[in-house]
Design an enzyme around this catalytic site. Structure first.
Site, PDB file in Angstrom:
ATOM      1  N   ASP A  10       0.879  -1.179   0.000  1.00  0.00           N
ATOM      2  CA  ASP A  10       0.000   0.000   0.000  1.00  0.00           C
ATOM      3  C   ASP A  10       0.915   1.227   0.000  1.00  0.00           C
ATOM      4  O   ASP A  10       2.141   1.100   0.135  1.00  0.00           O
ATOM      5  CB  ASP A  10      -0.897  -0.011   1.254  1.00  0.00           C
ATOM      6  CG  ASP A  10      -1.813   1.213   1.315  1.00  0.00           C
ATOM      7  OD1 ASP A  10      -2.382   1.588   0.274  1.00  0.00           O
ATOM      8  OD2 ASP A  10      -1.950   1.809   2.406  1.00  0.00           O
ATOM      9  N   SER A  11       0.304   2.403  -0.106  1.00  0.00           N
ATOM     10  CA  SER A  11       1.088   3.638  -0.054  1.00  0.00           C
ATOM     11  C   SER A  11       1.621   3.912   1.352  1.00  0.00           C
ATOM     12  O   SER A  11       2.485   4.763   1.520  1.00  0.00           O
ATOM     13  CB  SER A  11       0.204   4.813  -0.468  1.00  0.00           C
ATOM     14  OG  SER A  11      -0.867   4.937   0.457  1.00  0.00           O
ATOM     15  N   TYR A  42      -0.987   8.174  -2.449  1.00  0.00           N
ATOM     16  CA  TYR A  42      -1.143   7.823  -3.868  1.00  0.00           C
ATOM     17  C   TYR A  42      -2.316   8.588  -4.494  1.00  0.00           C
ATOM     18  O   TYR A  42      -2.303   8.880  -5.688  1.00  0.00           O
ATOM     19  CB  TYR A  42      -1.407   6.324  -4.025  1.00  0.00           C
ATOM     20  CG  TYR A  42      -0.194   5.423  -3.997  1.00  0.00           C
ATOM     21  CD1 TYR A  42       1.088   5.901  -3.743  1.00  0.00           C
ATOM     22  CD2 TYR A  42      -0.350   4.052  -4.244  1.00  0.00           C
ATOM     23  CE1 TYR A  42       2.179   5.042  -3.729  1.00  0.00           C
ATOM     24  CE2 TYR A  42       0.746   3.193  -4.240  1.00  0.00           C
ATOM     25  CZ  TYR A  42       2.005   3.690  -3.972  1.00  0.00           C
ATOM     26  OH  TYR A  42       3.079   2.835  -3.962  1.00  0.00           O
ATOM     27  N   GLY A  43      -3.323   8.858  -3.682  1.00  0.00           N
ATOM     28  CA  GLY A  43      -4.528   9.510  -4.194  1.00  0.00           C
ATOM     29  C   GLY A  43      -4.264  10.862  -4.837  1.00  0.00           C
ATOM     30  O   GLY A  43      -5.077  11.352  -5.616  1.00  0.00           O
ATOM     31  N   CYS A  73      -4.553  -1.677  -1.660  1.00  0.00           N
ATOM     32  CA  CYS A  73      -4.742  -0.249  -1.913  1.00  0.00           C
ATOM     33  C   CYS A  73      -5.775  -0.091  -3.023  1.00  0.00           C
ATOM     34  O   CYS A  73      -5.564  -0.581  -4.139  1.00  0.00           O
ATOM     35  CB  CYS A  73      -3.403   0.341  -2.337  1.00  0.00           C
ATOM     36  SG  CYS A  73      -3.488   2.069  -2.838  1.00  0.00           S
ATOM     37  N   ASN A  74      -6.871   0.565  -2.717  1.00  0.00           N
ATOM     38  CA  ASN A  74      -7.915   0.772  -3.736  1.00  0.00           C
ATOM     39  C   ASN A  74      -7.406   1.638  -4.877  1.00  0.00           C
ATOM     40  O   ASN A  74      -7.771   1.433  -6.037  1.00  0.00           O
ATOM     41  CB  ASN A  74      -9.121   1.478  -3.110  1.00  0.00           C
ATOM     42  CG  ASN A  74      -9.874   0.598  -2.145  1.00  0.00           C
ATOM     43  OD1 ASN A  74     -10.853  -0.031  -2.501  1.00  0.00           O
ATOM     44  ND2 ASN A  74      -9.404   0.530  -0.901  1.00  0.00           N
ATOM     45  N   THR A  75      -6.565   2.610  -4.541  1.00  0.00           N
ATOM     46  CA  THR A  75      -6.084   3.552  -5.557  1.00  0.00           C
ATOM     47  C   THR A  75      -5.165   2.842  -6.545  1.00  0.00           C
ATOM     48  O   THR A  75      -5.303   3.004  -7.761  1.00  0.00           O
ATOM     49  CB  THR A  75      -5.348   4.719  -4.856  1.00  0.00           C
ATOM     50  OG1 THR A  75      -6.182   5.223  -3.807  1.00  0.00           O
ATOM     51  CG2 THR A  75      -5.022   5.826  -5.830  1.00  0.00           C
ATOM     52  N   GLU A 151      -1.860   8.331   8.568  1.00  0.00           N
ATOM     53  CA  GLU A 151      -0.404   8.123   8.568  1.00  0.00           C
ATOM     54  C   GLU A 151       0.237   8.763   9.801  1.00  0.00           C
ATOM     55  O   GLU A 151       1.243   8.281  10.312  1.00  0.00           O
ATOM     56  CB  GLU A 151       0.225   8.725   7.298  1.00  0.00           C
ATOM     57  CG  GLU A 151      -0.062   7.936   6.030  1.00  0.00           C
ATOM     58  CD  GLU A 151       0.610   6.568   5.993  1.00  0.00           C
ATOM     59  OE1 GLU A 151       1.803   6.461   6.328  1.00  0.00           O
ATOM     60  OE2 GLU A 151      -0.075   5.583   5.641  1.00  0.00           O
ATOM     61  N   CYS A 183     -11.091   3.092   0.718  1.00  0.00           N
ATOM     62  CA  CYS A 183      -9.639   3.309   0.836  1.00  0.00           C
ATOM     63  C   CYS A 183      -9.202   2.528   2.065  1.00  0.00           C
ATOM     64  O   CYS A 183      -9.882   2.576   3.105  1.00  0.00           O
ATOM     65  CB  CYS A 183      -9.339   4.795   1.019  1.00  0.00           C
ATOM     66  SG  CYS A 183      -7.650   5.165   1.543  1.00  0.00           S
ATOM     67  N   THR A 184      -8.100   1.807   1.957  1.00  0.00           N
ATOM     68  CA  THR A 184      -7.728   0.904   3.053  1.00  0.00           C
ATOM     69  C   THR A 184      -7.243   1.646   4.309  1.00  0.00           C
ATOM     70  O   THR A 184      -7.076   1.026   5.363  1.00  0.00           O
ATOM     71  CB  THR A 184      -6.655  -0.095   2.589  1.00  0.00           C
ATOM     72  OG1 THR A 184      -5.540   0.621   2.041  1.00  0.00           O
ATOM     73  CG2 THR A 184      -7.223  -1.040   1.540  1.00  0.00           C
ATOM     74  N   HIS A 185      -7.017   2.949   4.194  1.00  0.00           N
ATOM     75  CA  HIS A 185      -6.675   3.719   5.396  1.00  0.00           C
ATOM     76  C   HIS A 185      -7.905   3.964   6.280  1.00  0.00           C
ATOM     77  O   HIS A 185      -7.778   4.139   7.488  1.00  0.00           O
ATOM     78  CB  HIS A 185      -6.086   5.083   5.012  1.00  0.00           C
ATOM     79  CG  HIS A 185      -4.645   5.042   4.630  1.00  0.00           C
ATOM     80  ND1 HIS A 185      -4.207   4.551   3.429  1.00  0.00           N
ATOM     81  CD2 HIS A 185      -3.524   5.452   5.292  1.00  0.00           C
ATOM     82  CE1 HIS A 185      -2.886   4.661   3.361  1.00  0.00           C
ATOM     83  NE2 HIS A 185      -2.447   5.196   4.476  1.00  0.00           N
TER      84      HIS A 185
END
Ligand code: DGL
Length: 262
Positions: A10-11, A42-43, A73-75, A151, A183-185
């Site tokens: 993921d990012s 990434y978005g 990561c969806n993005t 983050e 979004c995985t966050h």
């Protein structure tokens, strides 16, 4: 790590919401997680740049002996997964916003989707809507700034609450009774999202479905590991010390975190 592990990326720390579901379902597997923190979020990147980063990470995982890759990561899925699948033949399991279950579950007829700008602008998201969007009204909301809050480990603070109230307001005003965490966050903000949205609204995340799909793919490939306890390693392209502070709060086990030498 020995060859035959599962590579997950993921990012940043968001993909840990998927990794924890994988760890729970497949405890015998060795897992290597790469957080591309130096390039998050990434978005906000161009699709070309997201594809470049996803390709770089996948190449590293394949070259080091991964038996499967999970794009947590969806993005990155939205703009890069088809490209990755043309390059590599190993199982690549990816994630997309849970629009399909949401349109089946809604009673109000309206579904809300929270995701990054890049995900919502992608042709892949448009295709998802074309497939399921006629069964309910789907209202999407881009959420700039939220990934940064996660983050930084700010999951309940005043700024995070302010951002979420603003992003949820149009979805709730439209009558959404399903909120898709695209979004995985965002699963790390679930408590706050549920508090703001209220008990009548259901919040959907996709980590467990990704873990189940990964299990099916490994089983089909004959590479599922079911005995013993696997190890988990973490790499970051950013500052390991900075990530460690957040990782220690998010990951329930002892953490092995190193800088990623691309
Ligand atoms: N966690 C990621 C996703 O699922 C990436 C978010 C970002 O870096 O913008 O979309």
């Amino acid at each position: 790590m020995q060859a035959g592990f599962i590579g997950v990326f993921d990012s940043g720390v968001g993909g840990l919401s998927v990794l924890r579901a994988i760890r729970e379902l497949l405890p015998a597997e060795n897992l290597l997680y790469i957080a591309d923190s130096a390039h998050a979020p990434y978005g906000d990147l161009t699709p070309e740049r997201i594809r470049e980063r996803s390709e770089r990470i996948t190449r590293y995982l394949v070259e080091h002996g991964a038996k499967a890759v999970v794009v947590a990561c969806n993005t990155a899925t939205a703009v890069a997964v088809e490209h990755l699948r043309t390059l590599y033949s190993l199982p690549i399991v990816a994630i997309e916003p849970a629009v399909k279950p949401a349109v089946h579950r809604t009673s109000s007829g309206t579904v809300g989707v929270l995701a990054t700008s890049a995900t919502l602008a992608s042709p892949r998201y448009a295709a998802l809507l074309a497939r399921y969007g006629d069964r309910a009204r789907v209202v999407a909301q881009a959420c700039p700034g939220l990934v940064e809050r996660v983050e930084q480990g700010d999951w309940e603070g005043a700024e995070t609450r302010r951002l979420l109230q603003g992003y949820l307001a149009p979805l709730l005003a439209a009558g959404a009774d399903q909120i898709v965490l695209g979004c995985t966050h965002y699963p790390f903000l679930r408590g706050l999202i549920e508090e703001i949205a209220g008990a009548a609204v259901e919040v959907l995340e996709t980590g467990p479905a990704v873990a189940a799909e990964l299990r099916r793919r490994l089983l089909a490939a004959g590479t599922l590991q079911e005995c013993g306890r696997g190890e988990v390693r973490f790499l970051t392209s950013g500052d390991p010390q900075r990530m460690a502070a957040v990782l220690l709060r998010l990951w329930p086990e002892e953490v092995a975190l190193e800088a990623w030498q691309e």
